[in-house]
Design a protein around this motif. Structure first.
Motif, short mmCIF file in Angstrom:
data_model
loop_
_atom_site.label_atom_id
_atom_site.label_comp_id
_atom_site.label_asym_id
_atom_site.label_seq_id
_atom_site.Cartn_x
_atom_site.Cartn_y
_atom_site.Cartn_z
N PHE A 1 -48.13 31.17 21.28
CA PHE A 1 -47.47 30.02 21.89
C PHE A 1 -47.36 28.87 20.89
CE2 PHE A 1 -48.68 32.41 25.57
CZ PHE A 1 -47.64 32.20 26.44
N ALA B 1 -52.43 27.75 22.51
CA ALA B 1 -52.90 28.09 23.86
C ALA B 1 -54.30 28.70 23.88
CB ALA B 1 -51.90 29.02 24.58
N LEU B 2 -55.27 27.97 23.32
CA LEU B 2 -56.66 28.43 23.36
C LEU B 2 -57.39 27.75 24.50
CD1 LEU B 2 -57.37 28.00 19.55
CD2 LEU B 2 -56.74 30.11 20.73
N MET B 3 -58.44 28.40 25.02
CA MET B 3 -59.23 27.80 26.09
C MET B 3 -60.17 26.75 25.47
SD MET B 3 -58.10 29.60 28.56
CE MET B 3 -56.66 30.47 27.95
N TRP C 1 -62.86 25.24 26.35
CA TRP C 1 -64.31 25.28 26.48
C TRP C 1 -64.94 26.48 25.77
CZ3 TRP C 1 -60.88 26.57 30.21
CH2 TRP C 1 -60.98 27.84 30.76
N LEU C 2 -64.11 27.26 25.08
CA LEU C 2 -64.63 28.41 24.34
C LEU C 2 -64.46 28.17 22.84
CD1 LEU C 2 -63.10 31.34 26.44
CD2 LEU C 2 -65.41 30.44 26.59
N LEU D 1 -62.00 36.87 24.11
CA LEU D 1 -61.70 36.78 25.54
C LEU D 1 -60.91 37.96 26.12
CD1 LEU D 1 -62.11 34.90 27.99
CD2 LEU D 1 -59.92 33.86 27.43
#
Ligand SMILES: Nc1ncnc2c1ncn2[C@@H]1O[C@H](COP(=O)(O)OP(=O)(O)OP(=O)(O)O)[C@@H](O)[C@H]1O
Ligand SMILES: [Mg+2]
Lengths: 232, 252
Positions: free
Chosen positions: A71, A75-77, A79-80, A88
């Motif tokens: 993206f 588009a990474l999370m 909180w990780l 993931l």
């Protein structure tokens, strides 16, 4: 053999036509670039391939459901950590043992040159690193198709070149079918087997680089001139 | 007409989010990574909100005691102060103030977080990676609210009763021990069960509404702001409506 086929695809948002009878196909194992002015439906085209949106009319058929998507923002999370983000998809969708996941994550991170940043959070790394981390997320999944949305925009030339090399390497070594949306016509011509120009919801040109450059369509010539920085 | 259709479609969407998330509750408990997420959210929901909850329920009890106590004193019936406070708290005020606090503290944060993820295409990224967002994002958050809300309501009840006792003792001259005896004499299992059930429903409603609003987010930072606002407003309305309906169902 065609991996991705668009057959007169049309899509509108709120009455505005974003794609208007678009037909093209992407062959298995090729690097296919999509260029064009901002807001002409390039990202929308990728989202159709990924199945995130469906066309108003026409059909989109895709040969494999194992699709990676880089993206525009990575588009990474939030909180990780980078390593956890890359792990993931494996953790959530496979039952691989932890050791195997670790190995694959390390391999993917070293491929994109991010081993040092493995334990950092997305907020703590630069935009270019985030894009590379996003790329690692689709690397670990060993997808058949990877969609890149402006993988090099906003990056310095050196990082941009390294990402382009990664795209080519991934394509050569694993035969990944690649669709690249980019504003960088120069590198699109250098690495793709075909380049497609979208403008005003339609395909203006779709050809191998040499032919693309020889196009006689005035709009295509204008785009090429603009990309080369030639003032009218 | 148009807005009726819109409201109905939002209600339908929220219902679907609720059903899909609840269907993932078992897998949240089974999967190791989801369990870890659940614990994080239990902590966020239950422990991080304790200061606010404590103050709110303390004052709720104090206000109740003062209002009711002054009336009771006119009839020389202060002995029943504990019973009156406990009854209001256990049946209505504890679940109600617990719900309001959770909607304001937790629901708003859920809507903002998921809304931001939607705007940043992180939800789309999950879908591309074949990770169901309802399992990964929605279910642990909603389950944490469902588990925590009754516990928090119980805690509200205790703190509120104590707050009422303090006011009774200092302002109205009601002996604290007498107050507690009166409070405990009225507390029935049925009232407690209904109160906690109410809180559980509020937890489910707040979670679902907030998650659904988050997933509906469109158009950048402004959309995130709007989603947060809508989630709090809708939660408040739902808490009032469901509160009435459950009371109507259980007491008649
Ligand atoms: N989900 C959506 N809802 C409403 N409109 C949308 C949506 N997605 C895209 N659009 C509209 O479709 C048009 C094309 O968008 P798209 O993102 O495909 O452009 P693009 O070619 O990728 O441009 P850029 O190079 O700036 O990324 C834009 O006018 C945009 O406003
Ligand atoms: Mg785009």
């Amino acid at each position: 053999m065609s991996e991705i086929v668009f057959d007169s695809v049309a899509k509108s948002f709120g009455g505005e036509k974003v794609l208007d009878g678009v037909s093209f196909s992407v062959e298995k194992g090729e690097i296919f670039s999509i260029v064009g002015p901002s807001g002409t439906g390039k990202s929308v085209t990728l989202k159709h391939i990924a199945g995130l949106i469906s066309p108003d009319s026409g059909t989109v058929s895709v040969g494999s459901r194992k699709i990676g998507y880089l993206f525009q923002g990575g588009a990474l999370m939030a909180w990780l950590t980078v390593a956890e983000n890359v792990a993931l998809p494996l953790v959530e969708t496979t039952s691989l043992p932890e050791k195997e996941i670790d190995d694959r994550v390390r391999a993917a991170l070293s491929a994109v040159g991010l081993l040092d940043a493995a334990d950092k959070y997305p907020e703590e790394i630069s935009g270019g690193m985030r894009k590379r981390a996003g790329l690692a997320c689709s690397l670990v999944r060993e997808t058949d198709i990877v969609l890149y949305d402006e993988p090099t925009s906003g990056l310095d030339p050196v990082t941009a070149a390294s990402i382009n090399r990664l795209i080519v390497a991934l394509n050569r070594e694993r035969g990944v079918t690649s669709v690249v949306v980019t504003h960088d016509l120069e590198s699109a011509l250098a690495m793709s087997s075909r380049v497609m120009l979208l403008k005003n919801a339609r395909i203006l040109e779709c050809a191998p680089p040499e032919e693309f450059l020889k196009s006689t369509d005035p709009a295509v010539m204008e785009f090429i001139a603009a990309a080369k920085g030639v003032l009218p | 007409m148009n807005s009726v259709v819109k409201v109905l479609s939002i209600v339908g969407w929220t219902g679907m989010v609720t059903a899909r998330s609840v269907a993932y509750f078992p897998s949240v408990l089974v999967r190791r990574t989801s369990r870890q997420a659940l614990f994080t959210h239990l902590y966020q929901t239950g422990i991080r909100t304790l200061p606010v909850i404590t103050v709110v329920s303390l004052f709720t009890g104090m206000i109740l005691a003062l209002q009711v106590g002054l009336e009771l004193r006119r009839f020389n019936q202060e002995v029943y102060l504990g019973a009156a406070v406990m009854m209001s708290l256990i049946r209505e005020m504890a679940p109600f103030s617990c719900g309001l606090c959770l909607a304001a503290c937790v629901g708003s944060a859920i809507a903002a977080e998921i809304g931001t993820m939607k705007v940043n295409e992180e939800i789309a990224a999950l879908e591309v990676m074949a990770i169901p967002p309802m399992r990964f994002l929605a279910a642990p958050r909603i389950l944490a609210l469902v588990v925590m809300a009754p516990l928090i309501a119980f805690y509200c009840c205790i703190i509120g009763t104590v707050g009422g006792g303090i006011v009774g003792h200092t302002q109205l001259g009601v002996d604290f021990r007498q107050y507690m005896a009166s409070a405990m004499s009225i507390a029935e299992n049925k009232d407690l069960a209904v109160g906690l059930f109410k809180a559980l429903v509020f937890g489910l409603v707040i979670g679902s509404v907030s998650v659904a609003e988050g997933f509906r987010t469109k158009m950048g930072a402004m959309g995130v702001g709007r989603a947060t606002q809508h989630s709090v407003i809708a939660s408040f309305l739902m808490i009032l409506m469901f509160g009435y309906m459950i009371t109507r169902m259980c007491y008649r």
